[in-house]
Design a protein around this motif. Sequence first.
Motif: not given
Length: 339
Positions: A54-56, A63-64, A84-86, A106-110
Amino acid sequence: MRFVTMGEIMLRMTRPDYQRIIQGNKIDGFYGGSEANVAVSLAMMGNDVQYVTRLPDNMLGVACRNELRRYQVGTSHILWGGSRVGKYFYEQAASLRGSSIAYDRDQSSMMTLQPDMIDWKDILKDVDVFHWTGITCGLSEGASDTTLNGLKEAQQRGICISCDINYRKNLWKYGKEAHDVMLPALKACHIIFGDTGEWKLITGMTPPPFDAKDTSYELDIDAYRKYFEKTQELLPQGRSFIMGIRNVLSASHHLLTGVLYADGKLYHTGIVDINPVLDPIGVGDAYIAAYLHAHFRWHGEHQKHLNYALTAAAMKNTVLGDFNLLTEQEVLDTMKEVL
């Protein structure tokens, strides 16, 4: 073979030239993460692999995704959401100074993933192998439950299930212990990889010591065989148990070997002397990815599977970044020289 891997991909930030995190004004960025590293390695070796994460929906997320596509990893099952991306900041080891990592995830998309966001029935349709790791189960309860749902669906479909134990003690902050979550899940797995500490965590048994100072060291093969005979009783569905074994002599000098227990027999390799080590991040991921490739590429040739996996892992120490960017032929050519 058709593989699916699932986990969090992160942006790794590293100061150049062995600078400390608190130094300098330049920084190098690499995308990586255990399951993504496995996906890239498998794709580099010619496999059909889809990566689930899961990505923002922003420039870093795009880019990821593009970086994964660059190496022919399938991205059609990427979820878009979260904010956000971790990230993590990696300080390279040098001489007497060890490496250091500072996480910003913390609180990244994943980490904010919830089970109802992923349709495993669709994702695992016509798939041969599902690979997961303990990192995702340690991120959050939502990420863990999502992973375990994928595991159940893979079981129901008769898919081969692979796991890298990948214990990270700085995770597991949501009220559950790694052993309590991982052990029941591992009972459903067919191929399991871990280092000595991770196998101890799961089995409660201490593996034989590895005190090598050079390549002349001899493993206690009988002790490893007995260790995995007991492990087989604990994890009866397991077909292949792989232990990566490393001794760090200095920041730039490692000794690496491994053992494989398959079909009731213990296989082992020689010891590879790696000096200098350029980048040790992702070595375990390279190990299990290469094993998976070899396991399905050369059916029943267990010694070759282990030799190939160890060679790929050793070579990863020479590749900058998290991804092991090696082809099958490159690994085979080096395997002839080192084992």
